[in-house]
Design a protein around this motif. Sequence first.
Motif, PDB file in Angstrom:
ATOM      1  N   SER A  46      34.526  17.320  19.236  1.00 42.52           N
ATOM      2  CA  SER A  46      36.290  17.186  18.984  1.00 42.52           C
ATOM      3  C   SER A  46      37.673  16.811  19.076  1.00 42.52           C
ATOM      4  O   SER A  46      38.397  17.241  18.792  1.00 42.52           O
ATOM      5  CB  SER A  46      36.411  19.185  19.495  1.00 42.52           C
ATOM      6  N   ARG A  47      37.408  16.308  19.937  1.00 49.87           N
ATOM      7  CA  ARG A  47      39.001  14.577  20.126  1.00 49.87           C
ATOM      8  C   ARG A  47      38.246  14.087  20.985  1.00 49.87           C
ATOM      9  O   ARG A  47      37.182  14.287  22.022  1.00 49.87           O
ATOM     10  CB  ARG A  47      40.090  15.844  20.945  1.00 49.87           C
ATOM     11  N   VAL A  48      39.283  12.747  21.184  1.00 54.56           N
ATOM     12  CA  VAL A  48      39.159  11.885  21.779  1.00 54.56           C
ATOM     13  C   VAL A  48      40.533  11.428  22.335  1.00 54.56           C
ATOM     14  O   VAL A  48      41.043  11.430  22.548  1.00 54.56           O
ATOM     15  CB  VAL A  48      39.141  10.699  20.983  1.00 54.56           C
ATOM     16  N   ILE A  49      40.006  11.789  23.711  1.00 61.19           N
ATOM     17  CA  ILE A  49      41.226  11.452  24.990  1.00 61.19           C
ATOM     18  C   ILE A  49      40.594  10.093  26.127  1.00 61.19           C
ATOM     19  O   ILE A  49      39.762   9.821  26.333  1.00 61.19           O
ATOM     20  CB  ILE A  49      41.176  12.497  26.168  1.00 61.19           C
ATOM     21  N   VAL A  50      42.107   9.087  25.904  1.00 68.38           N
ATOM     22  CA  VAL A  50      41.899   8.199  26.628  1.00 68.38           C
ATOM     23  C   VAL A  50      41.890   8.287  28.386  1.00 68.38           C
ATOM     24  O   VAL A  50      43.231   8.677  28.070  1.00 68.38           O
ATOM     25  CB  VAL A  50      41.972   6.566  25.992  1.00 68.38           C
ATOM     26  N   SER A  51      41.889   8.268  29.239  1.00 70.71           N
ATOM     27  CA  SER A  51      42.624   8.464  30.373  1.00 70.71           C
ATOM     28  C   SER A  51      42.827   6.975  30.576  1.00 70.71           C
ATOM     29  O   SER A  51      41.839   6.193  31.106  1.00 70.71           O
ATOM     30  CB  SER A  51      41.078   9.100  31.570  1.00 70.71           C
ATOM     31  N   THR A  52      43.958   6.434  31.478  1.00 69.70           N
ATOM     32  CA  THR A  52      44.773   5.169  31.807  1.00 69.70           C
ATOM     33  C   THR A  52      45.872   6.004  32.379  1.00 69.70           C
ATOM     34  O   THR A  52      46.814   6.148  32.221  1.00 69.70           O
ATOM     35  CB  THR A  52      45.052   4.361  30.248  1.00 69.70           C
ATOM     36  N   ASP A  53      46.444   4.768  33.265  1.00 71.37           N
ATOM     37  CA  ASP A  53      47.043   4.370  34.334  1.00 71.37           C
ATOM     38  C   ASP A  53      48.010   3.730  33.144  1.00 71.37           C
ATOM     39  O   ASP A  53      49.644   3.692  33.969  1.00 71.37           O
ATOM     40  CB  ASP A  53      46.859   3.579  35.319  1.00 71.37           C
ATOM     41  N   PHE A  91      47.934  12.249  28.939  1.00 75.67           N
ATOM     42  CA  PHE A  91      49.195  11.234  29.903  1.00 75.67           C
ATOM     43  C   PHE A  91      48.605  10.365  31.039  1.00 75.67           C
ATOM     44  O   PHE A  91      47.619   9.751  29.909  1.00 75.67           O
ATOM     45  CB  PHE A  91      48.284  12.694  31.148  1.00 75.67           C
ATOM     46  N   LEU A  92      48.862   9.974  31.840  1.00 72.84           N
ATOM     47  CA  LEU A  92      48.985   9.160  32.293  1.00 72.84           C
ATOM     48  C   LEU A  92      47.730   9.161  33.895  1.00 72.84           C
ATOM     49  O   LEU A  92      48.612   9.823  33.902  1.00 72.84           O
ATOM     50  CB  LEU A  92      50.224   7.786  32.068  1.00 72.84           C
ATOM     51  N   ARG A  93      47.438   8.422  33.996  1.00 73.35           N
ATOM     52  CA  ARG A  93      46.324   8.831  35.201  1.00 73.35           C
ATOM     53  C   ARG A  93      47.815   8.544  36.373  1.00 73.35           C
ATOM     54  O   ARG A  93      48.273   6.871  36.259  1.00 73.35           O
ATOM     55  CB  ARG A  93      45.001   7.554  35.610  1.00 73.35           C
ATOM     56  N   PRO A  94      47.266   8.754  37.465  1.00 70.99           N
ATOM     57  CA  PRO A  94      48.478   7.973  38.636  1.00 70.99           C
ATOM     58  C   PRO A  94      47.462   7.186  39.261  1.00 70.99           C
ATOM     59  O   PRO A  94      46.295   7.315  39.177  1.00 70.99           O
ATOM     60  CB  PRO A  94      48.339   9.604  39.690  1.00 70.99           C
TER      61      PRO A  94
END
Length: 262
Positions: free
Chosen positions: A55-62, A79-82
Amino acid sequence: MNREIVKSVKKGEVVAVIPARAGSKGVKNKNIRCLRGYPMMAYSIAIANLSDKVSRVIVSTDSGYYARIAGYYGAETPFLRPAEISGDTSTDIEFMEHMIGWMYENEHSVPEYFLHLRPTYPLRSLEVVNAAIERMKADPSATSLRSAHLASNTPFKWFHLREDGYYKSIKEGLTLDEANNPRQAFPDVYIPDGYVDVLRTEFLVENDLMHGDRMIGYVVGGGVDVDAAKDVEYLDYILEKKGHPLYDYLKEHYAPLDKMNE
């Protein structure tokens, strides 16, 4: 984690997550290292977007720069990863729990499944990825699914070195002479890889574990998971000589990374 999160699970929904922290010791900035002009993370974004099961594509990055690249190639970066969970020793469970917590607090819902795609494994088959999702959905008792390929050599023939300088078998009860038996005498062993993982959100939230002990063994034919510069060179060669549907898709829809700002 907050166990109330499970009440917000959207049944049947699959969200792709691509972890792409900045920096790398083995291959510098390997998550955005280019293959035929396109950053590696773009290939994982592409296959997730091509799947009608996601349904959606999310990249988790800092990294703000990585986030901008991800957005250009079709992913969300809400969001940006801490930094404290983005170092060399940070674990997968940390970024997953951060993302699930963020979605719950900001969007008030979480998907039933996460399709975990590591950007260091850029060349995948859409058919294989879609089948993995369906395999996971078909087994309500499974805690997760993880891809692996058959090992060409068996670790049962390996040794530990004892403190006194003598070898001992790697398997308890197996003598050193028995460890010298032909490979065919030992059971098959599978090596986990980065092709595809499917995670069940409810299990992760309730147990603070990624995979659990009912992890579906999803056997794939093997491929290239980038860990060294030579792996990038080999993949570049493969794309030049043989091409790949994901490479064709990127060329058709997006500019190479060095043209992104034009």
